[in-house]
Design a protein around this motif. Structure first.
Motif, PDB file in Angstrom:
ATOM      1  N   UNK A  25       0.916  -1.140   0.056  1.00 43.82           N
ATOM      2  CA  UNK A  25       0.145  -0.130   0.000  1.00 43.82           C
ATOM      3  C   UNK A  25       0.869   1.314  -0.059  1.00 43.82           C
ATOM      4  N   UNK A  26       2.002   1.208   0.810  1.00 43.41           N
ATOM      5  CA  UNK A  26       2.893   2.265   0.537  1.00 43.41           C
ATOM      6  C   UNK A  26       3.461   2.693  -0.578  1.00 43.41           C
TER       7      UNK A  26
ATOM      8  N   UNK B  17       1.045   4.249  -2.276  1.00 41.01           N
ATOM      9  CA  UNK B  17       0.976   5.709  -2.084  1.00 41.01           C
ATOM     10  C   UNK B  17       1.957   6.467  -2.711  1.00 41.01           C
TER      11      UNK B  17
ATOM     12  N   UNK C  62       0.327  -6.554  -4.322  1.00 40.30           N
ATOM     13  CA  UNK C  62      -0.518  -5.595  -3.722  1.00 40.30           C
ATOM     14  C   UNK C  62      -0.441  -4.348  -4.217  1.00 40.30           C
TER      15      UNK C  62
ATOM     16  N   UNK D  28      -3.734  -1.910  -5.152  1.00 42.10           N
ATOM     17  CA  UNK D  28      -4.236  -0.622  -4.372  1.00 42.10           C
ATOM     18  C   UNK D  28      -3.666   0.793  -5.360  1.00 42.10           C
TER      19      UNK D  28
ATOM     20  N   UNK E 112      -2.485  12.162   2.159  1.00 42.08           N
ATOM     21  CA  UNK E 112      -2.575  10.679   1.433  1.00 42.08           C
ATOM     22  C   UNK E 112      -1.714   9.808   2.053  1.00 42.08           C
ATOM     23  N   UNK E 113      -0.279  10.335   2.838  1.00 43.01           N
ATOM     24  CA  UNK E 113       0.109   9.017   3.375  1.00 43.01           C
ATOM     25  C   UNK E 113      -0.374   8.749   4.674  1.00 43.01           C
ATOM     26  N   UNK E 114      -1.295   9.468   5.455  1.00 49.77           N
ATOM     27  CA  UNK E 114      -1.728   8.705   6.681  1.00 49.77           C
ATOM     28  C   UNK E 114      -3.220   8.055   6.077  1.00 49.77           C
TER      29      UNK E 114
ATOM     30  N   UNK F 272      -3.109   6.296   3.627  1.00 45.69           N
ATOM     31  CA  UNK F 272      -2.621   4.938   3.098  1.00 45.69           C
ATOM     32  C   UNK F 272      -2.302   4.077   4.193  1.00 45.69           C
ATOM     33  N   UNK F 273      -1.738   4.805   5.282  1.00 48.73           N
ATOM     34  CA  UNK F 273      -1.068   4.011   6.421  1.00 48.73           C
ATOM     35  C   UNK F 273      -2.178   3.419   6.865  1.00 48.73           C
TER      36      UNK F 273
ATOM     37  N   UNK G 119      -3.651   0.474   4.928  1.00 48.33           N
ATOM     38  CA  UNK G 119      -2.896  -0.759   5.053  1.00 48.33           C
ATOM     39  C   UNK G 119      -3.195  -1.399   6.384  1.00 48.33           C
ATOM     40  N   UNK G 120      -3.406  -0.724   7.350  1.00 55.95           N
ATOM     41  CA  UNK G 120      -3.665  -1.489   8.704  1.00 55.95           C
ATOM     42  C   UNK G 120      -4.844  -2.109   8.623  1.00 55.95           C
TER      43      UNK G 120
ATOM     44  N   UNK H 248      -6.284  -3.317   5.840  1.00 59.48           N
ATOM     45  CA  UNK H 248      -6.291  -4.469   4.853  1.00 59.48           C
ATOM     46  C   UNK H 248      -5.684  -5.603   5.674  1.00 59.48           C
ATOM     47  N   UNK H 249      -4.752  -5.421   6.335  1.00 63.93           N
ATOM     48  CA  UNK H 249      -3.927  -6.277   6.919  1.00 63.93           C
ATOM     49  C   UNK H 249      -5.181  -7.111   8.075  1.00 63.93           C
TER      50      UNK H 249
ATOM     51  N   UNK I 121      -6.937  -9.259   6.178  1.00 61.30           N
ATOM     52  CA  UNK I 121      -6.368 -10.407   5.649  1.00 61.30           C
ATOM     53  C   UNK I 121      -6.297 -11.287   6.899  1.00 61.30           C
TER      54      UNK I 121
ATOM     55  N   UNK J  71      -4.872 -15.296   6.827  1.00 55.92           N
ATOM     56  CA  UNK J  71      -3.616 -14.970   6.097  1.00 55.92           C
ATOM     57  C   UNK J  71      -2.437 -15.178   7.334  1.00 55.92           C
TER      58      UNK J  71
END
Lengths: 320, 264
Positions: free
Chosen positions: A57-58, A61, B158, B162, B208-210, B212-213, B216-217, B219-220, B223, B228
């Protein structure tokens, strides 16, 4: 206006296939494989099974963030490359892996950068930027916010300039460009482009400091990071010393590199060992040349393998 | 943004589409390597290489127009190679005076420039044919079979999943900014000072970084909820059939023939 200035729109650090010689391409593939191998080793322990979704995902980004721009003047705009930012917020190894992924997908899916030269592209945009970006940032840990952001700005500016200079150097080693034109041109253009990178990186980091400082503190507290600081400072210093010297006196740089044998290494490798591209007893036929190429490639491959094996074993021994 | 925005041709059916992705990846890389090894000025070999790409793209039913427009991606980089015209020793053709530099074009320089451009143009077409005839998950799977480290392959797949989500997110951020007038209008004062505009762009990147971060949590967690345990599984076995070996051998011998053609 000098037509050379058209040379570079921000994305133009992505070298396409055909512009680098086989020798230069393979050398940078070797360097990239070593760094990526180390990065895989070092991130596995830290992130565990969380690693794949986080880094995937990063990487998406960074890809998306490269679309963000701000208008400057006359139709030009400031962009983000993101190598320094990725290394600072995710840590250097994860940053390298993320940028590797970004460059790989850009090359594979969008033909933005070639396949044979992908090693060089990853090195220029992912590894070099991470080393400078994280190294200098690491030196600023513990200082006040203002000092930290100033250092981050300088680091991200330097990361773009260093990447551009390395591209110029690779083009020249491959015999594609004249150093005395491409070096000052790349330097001049990217000193400006780097400003955009620095402004966006600093503002983005300031934003993250304000909203989620916890994300940044996690990767900054481990160990001393002296090695990183040293590497970052050394590369930064090299850029600062080489740039004015080379733009004032590009022929001098060319002279030095010729004297040091860089040119031959770049243009004739990997089968320098085999005289005149042919294998003696086979005569000067096309077949002999290809065989020579194959043998050269095998030697380089073997070296890469040996080095990576060596690097893999050493840290494992240190841990036990 | 739809996942197929860039892949209009991947769902077609042709012998090239059906080929095992491993074979396609290896052949493409070997072909690009071969282009880099064709000596300067071996026009016949360049022509043969181009014909090979053209024939394969026709077999894959790609439109020539698509191939041509996509292959121009690398064109801006040509400017870097232009300097080769002036930097190789040879018989002078003409001289230019730009700023402080006196540039002399040579015949050898022109040959080198043309060779670099041909290498680049033919190679990029091969890469386009690879991308256009292979679904991305298959392409990625080929790299797994070719022993690229699992972590890289999984991360790339991945990222691809995304990429479109986050690109949409970015377009939304940009649209929101545009509608709030950070745009630079000619002669107007709207859009604020340069530093302010840069800061807004930086805030967007941070935002956007926040997002996305945090995504990702999520998504994890999702999973984990689906069982997973560190490795991604696939249902596609990817077995090499005799046909794949045959095509691969044929392509390799043609590439070898191109190399011979370039050296006699």
């Amino acid at each position: 206006m000098n037509p050379i200035h058209l040379l570079l729109t921000p994305q133009q650090l992505h070298i396409p296939d055909g512009f680098l010689s086989v020798g230069v391409s393979l050398i940078f593939w070797a360097l990239t494989i070593i760094f990526v191998g180390l990065a895989i080793r070092n991130t596995r322990g830290e992130l565990g099974e969380r690693q794949i979704p986080l880094m995937g995902v990063m990487a998406a980004f960074i890809f998306a963030a490269q679309m963000i721009n701000f208008p400057v003047a006359g139709g030009t705009s400031g962009h983000l490359l993101g190598g320094a930012l990725a290394a600072i917020v995710l840590g250097p190894w994860a940053g390298i892996l993320v940028m590797t992924t970004v460059v790989a997908v850009q090359g594979l899916v969008f033909q933005d950068g070639g396949l044979l030269v992908m090693g060089a592209n990853i090195f220029n945009m992912g590894i070099l930027t991470a080393l400078i970006g994280y190294g200098l940032y690491r030196a600023s840990v513990g200082r006040s916010r203002g000092v930290q952001l100033a250092i981050v700005g300088a680091a991200s500016w330097l990361s773009v300039v260093a990447g551009a200079l390395l591209v110029a150097f690779q083009l020249w080693l491959s015999g594609t460009s004249a150093l005395r034109i491409v070096f000052p041109a790349m330097l001049g253009v990217h000193m400006l482009i780097g400003l955009g990178e620095a402004l966006i990186t600093v503002a983005a980091l300031a934003f993250i400091f304000r909203t989620r400082p916890d994300l940044l503190s996690t990767n900054a507290q481990k160990r001393s990071g002296l090695g990183w600081i040293l590497v970052g400072a050394l590369i930064a210093l090299a850029v600062i010393i080489i740039s004015p010297f080379a733009s004032a006196n590009p022929d001098g740089l060319e002279r030095v590199a010729i004297d040091m044998g860089f040119i031959q290494a770049g243009q004739a490798a990997p089968y320098e060992i085999i005289p005149d591209y042919t294998i003696p007893f086979l005569g000067e036929s096309g077949f002999s040349t290809i065989l020579a190429g194959l043998i050269g490639a095998l030697i380089v491959g073997g070296l890469i393998y040996a080095i990576s094996r060596f690097l893999r074993r050493k840290p494992a021994g240190a841990e036990s | 943004m739809h996942i197929n925005t860039f892949d209009h041709y991947q769902t077609l059916n042709s012998p090239i589409h059906r080929l095992d992705p491993r074979v396609k990846v290896v052949i493409t890389v070997v072909f690009i390597l071969s282009n880099a090894l064709i000596p300067e000025g071996a026009w016949l070999a360049f022509a043969a290489a181009w014909l090979l790409v053209l024939a394969i793209s026709q077999m894959a039913r790609l439109s020539p127009k698509f191939l041509l427009t996509r292959s121009l991606v690398a064109l801006p980089f040509a400017l870097a190679a232009v300097t080769a015209i002036f930097s190789v020793a040879g018989n002078p053709i003409f001289s230019l005076k730009i700023g402080p530099w006196l540039l002399t074009a040579t015949d050898a320089g022109l040959v080198r420039f043309a060779s670099i451009m041909l290498r680049s143009w033919i190679s990029i077409q091969a890469a386009i044919v690879l991308t256009a005839t292979t679904q991305f998950p298959d392409l990625i799977h080929a790299f797994r079979h070719l022993k690229v480290p699992d972590i890289l392959v999984s991360t790339v797949s991945f990222m691809y999943r995304y990429l479109f989500v986050l690109s949409d997110e970015t377009l939304r951020l940009i649209r929101a900014r545009e509608s709030r007038s950070a745009r630079l209008t000619p002669g107007g004062k709207s859009g604020g000072a340069l530093l302010w505009r840069a800061k807004v762009a930086g805030n967007m990147a941070g935002q956007l970084f926040l997002r996305s971060y945090e995504r990702s949590e999520r998504v994890y967690n999702a999973m984990l909820a689906r069982g997973y345990h560190g490795t991604l599984l696939t249902l596609n076995p990817h077995v090499m059939r005799p046909r794949d070996w045959l095509w691969g051998a044929l392509a390799l011998s043609l590439i070898l023939a191109i190399q011979l053609l370039g050296r006699i």
